[in-house]
Design an enzyme around this catalytic site. Sequence first.
Site, mmCIF file in Angstrom:
data_model
loop_
_atom_site.group_PDB
_atom_site.id
_atom_site.type_symbol
_atom_site.label_atom_id
_atom_site.label_comp_id
_atom_site.label_asym_id
_atom_site.label_seq_id
_atom_site.Cartn_x
_atom_site.Cartn_y
_atom_site.Cartn_z
ATOM 1 C CE LYS A 145 -18.123 26.235 125.081
ATOM 2 N NZ LYS A 145 -16.655 26.111 124.863
ATOM 3 C CB SER A 158 -20.195 25.273 121.640
ATOM 4 O OG SER A 158 -21.348 24.460 121.542
ATOM 5 C CE1 TYR A 164 -20.505 24.302 127.256
ATOM 6 C CE2 TYR A 164 -22.186 24.240 125.543
ATOM 7 C CZ TYR A 164 -20.888 24.001 125.955
ATOM 8 O OH TYR A 164 -19.975 23.480 125.079
#
Length: 234
Positions: free
Chosen positions: A192, A175, A188
């Site tokens: 990533k 991402s 998050y």
Amino acid sequence: RKTMNPFLDLLLVLATLIYSYLEAFVKLFVPVKRKSVRGELVLITGAGHGLGRATALEFAKRQSRLVLWDINKHGLEDTAAECERLGAAVQAFVVDCSKREEIYSAAEKVKKEVGDVSILVNNAGVITAADLLSTQDHQIEKMFEVNSLAHIWTTRAFLPAMMNNNHGHIVTVASVAGHLVTAFMVAYCSSKFAAVGFHKALTEELSTLGKDGIKTTCLSPVFINTGFVKNPST
């Protein structure tokens, strides 16, 4: 200690720049041949919806053989049916990519019942958007289990055959949050960043081992409206 002549240093930089621009110019008119994936056995995690489903359909159009994993049985079956309508051979497995033993067990079934995976697309991902103190422990663990650790477990399961054949491709779907950070997504982003680091380290290791037939790709999309994040803004 010898130091390089500044003039020679400058010439080297200029020569490199000229070569790079010439190479780019030539590639404008002589594009690189696209990689053929016809007949390759492609395993895609998180194939039940969103980016995973779209990826599966593209491989189906290119006549790859497909192995699809997802935790959602209904979504998985829908993707498999769409791929079969496109003429692809498809095998679907319900797999929870947050569980290492489930990944290893499903991988053994794939190897025994279908064959050696030659293209692995680590796409499965989960997200919780909240400030760090409001994010629950189990949510943080799940993001790392699916977004980072699952990439390692699947690669460990399918890489040996690729190594033996010096042929394969490992795709890490990360991402933009693995390169840039944003508030309310601390866990998050961290998961990533780990995925991007895994891709870079694996790429370096394969190069050091001389496995030039095994390719790696890291995808870092921005927010996509797949249902995980609605009306995103940053």
